[in-house]
Design a protein around this motif. Structure first.
Motif, short mmCIF file in Angstrom:
data_model
loop_
_atom_site.label_atom_id
_atom_site.label_comp_id
_atom_site.label_asym_id
_atom_site.label_seq_id
_atom_site.Cartn_x
_atom_site.Cartn_y
_atom_site.Cartn_z
N GLN A 126 0.83 -1.21 0.00
CA GLN A 126 0.00 0.00 0.00
C GLN A 126 0.87 1.27 0.00
O GLN A 126 0.35 2.38 0.14
N ILE A 128 -17.84 0.83 5.23
CA ILE A 128 -17.26 0.30 3.99
C ILE A 128 -15.78 0.66 3.91
O ILE A 128 -14.93 -0.16 3.55
N GLN A 129 -15.47 1.91 4.25
CA GLN A 129 -14.08 2.37 4.20
C GLN A 129 -13.20 1.58 5.16
O GLN A 129 -12.09 1.15 4.81
N SER A 162 -13.79 -1.43 6.33
CA SER A 162 -13.70 -2.80 5.81
C SER A 162 -12.64 -2.90 4.72
O SER A 162 -11.84 -3.85 4.69
N ASP A 163 -12.61 -1.90 3.83
CA ASP A 163 -11.60 -1.90 2.77
C ASP A 163 -10.18 -1.84 3.35
O ASP A 163 -9.26 -2.50 2.86
N ASN A 164 -10.02 -1.08 4.43
CA ASN A 164 -8.71 -0.98 5.06
C ASN A 164 -8.29 -2.30 5.70
O ASN A 164 -7.13 -2.71 5.60
N THR A 184 -9.21 -5.20 4.69
CA THR A 184 -8.86 -6.07 3.56
C THR A 184 -7.42 -5.81 3.12
O THR A 184 -6.65 -6.75 2.89
N ALA A 185 -7.06 -4.53 3.01
CA ALA A 185 -5.71 -4.18 2.54
C ALA A 185 -4.64 -4.60 3.54
O ALA A 185 -3.64 -5.23 3.16
N GLN A 221 -4.37 -8.69 4.13
CA GLN A 221 -4.43 -9.55 2.94
C GLN A 221 -3.55 -10.79 3.04
O GLN A 221 -3.78 -11.78 2.34
N GLN A 262 -22.96 5.34 -3.10
CA GLN A 262 -21.68 4.80 -3.55
C GLN A 262 -21.37 5.19 -4.99
O GLN A 262 -20.23 5.48 -5.34
N GLN A 268 -18.13 7.36 -5.95
CA GLN A 268 -17.16 6.82 -6.90
C GLN A 268 -16.99 7.76 -8.09
O GLN A 268 -15.87 7.98 -8.56
#
Length: 371
Positions: free
Chosen positions: A19, A87-88, A90-92, A94-95, A98, A283, A287
């Protein structure tokens, strides 16, 4: 200081490298060692300072380093006020996670619960949730929080502003008394401090910026303008094609929708996000703004808490907020990561008292721009 100096495990360090994370921010540098030690923590830092990574990285490391007490037990709960933030976050996760075998999911309202319930049934380690949907699924007995080891209350001041404190207290009764609690907030008014005192045990306190401050890279100014002339002023400012993207704040959902209609009529690509919009619509708008399909995103304060956009150059307060700390949150959307930013406020006669309260909080008078 590097992440290696913070004793981060190799799998997470590898993910951080992918990242392009090399140097921790001040909140990360101070909070991560405290969290890894197992202590409760109060973290106070302005928006855009890396608070999510400050708790996500050590949570992943702690859970990866010890087995669950029960199979499929939910081990960490992150409670956050809005869908966008869930959501934000959760994305973090995931990153950063991983290269680990830990599982997480985000649950929030505005969408069907079907896939969320399915993910819960399959077993997760980390649950990211908004209060309303979490309480709903608790009442339906789809969720058991009795094995939570680490509880995070994120954006606590926003929880208070949105009237979620009662829901938060209900959720806390479902948690085990023996747990690690992490409390993050951009501001610490008295009511938030009292809430923190009721939840944490001998916490460490980490603060990396005064609660009244915005990033020093943000240029702040105000236009004194009649309410009826605000729309004309906005279109005039946006006629400058050098302004690539602007986040515009309104006080009401209706005001946001009306403003978008005006801008579209003037040939300016714009969309609104607020609580009455569907999750898909929010969303899609966000986006579109991120990839420069939209020049203007019009938002209410609640919806904007999940907006995390790199190099956002321009914030416009179409309506002056009536809570001074909200002003700091709003302009914190720009000037992130050392980038420069511009924050402009439109102040009508009836809003001058609110402006004075803001200037008292930030400690200086805003530069006055000529019409």
């Amino acid at each position: 200081m590097t992440f290696e100096n913070l004793n981060i495990s190799a799998p997470i360090l590898k993910a951080l490298g992918q990242q392009n994370y090399t140097t921790p921010t001040p909140i990360q540098e101070q909070a991560i060692p405290v969290i890894l030690s197992g202590k409760d923590l109060i973290g106070c830092a302005q928006t855009g300072t890396g608070k999510t990574a400050a708790f996500a990285i050590p949570i992943l490391q702690q859970l990866a380093g010890s087995p669950p007490k029960k199979p499929k037990a939910k081990r960490s709960l992150i409670l956050t006020p809005t869908r966008e933030l869930a959501i934000q976050i959760s994305d973090n996760f995931t990153a950063y996670g991983q290269n680990l075998i830990l599982k997480h999911t985000a649950i929030y309202g505005g969408v069907s619960q079907f896939h969320q319930v399915k993910a819960l049934h399959n077993g997760i380690d980390i649950l990211i949730a908004t209060p309303g949907r979490l309480l709903d699924l608790l009442q339906q007995q789809y969720i058991d929080l009795s094995n939570i080891e680490i509880f995070v209350l994120d954006e606590a001041d926003s929880m208070l502003d949105m009237g979620f404190v009662r829901d938060v207290k209900k959720i806390i009764t479902k948690l085990p008394s023996k747990r690690q609690t992490l409390f993050f907030s951009a501001t610490m008014p008295n009511a938030i401090q009292k809430l923190a005192d009721s939840l944490l045990q001998n916490p460490e306190y980490v603060s990396v910026a005064p609660v009244s401050s915005a990033a020093k890279t943000v240029s702040q100014s105000v236009y004194f303008v009649d309410k009826r002339d605000k729309e004309k002023l906005l279109t005039h400012i946006l006629s400058d094609r050098g302004i690539s993207r602007s986040l515009v704040f309104t006080r009401t959902k209706r005001g946001a929708d009306q403003l978008v209609k005006l801008l579209v009529k003037e040939g300016i690509f714009a969309a609104a996000i607020h609580g009455n919009k569907s999750q898909n619509a929010r969303q899609k708008a966000l986006q579109g703004f991120k990839v420069n399909q939209l020049r203007v995103l019009v938002a209410t304060d609640i919806a904007a808490r999940g907006i995390d956009i790199d190099e956002l150059p321009h914030v416009i307060n179409f309506d002056v907020p009536n809570v001074p700390e909200t002003y700091v949150h709003r302009i914190g959307r720009t000037g992130r990561g050392g980038n420069s930013g511009t924050a402009v406020s439109f102040c009508g006669t009836e809003e001058k008292a609110d402006l004075r309260s803001i200037e008292k909080l930030i400690g200086f008078k805003l530069a006055v721009s000529a019409l």
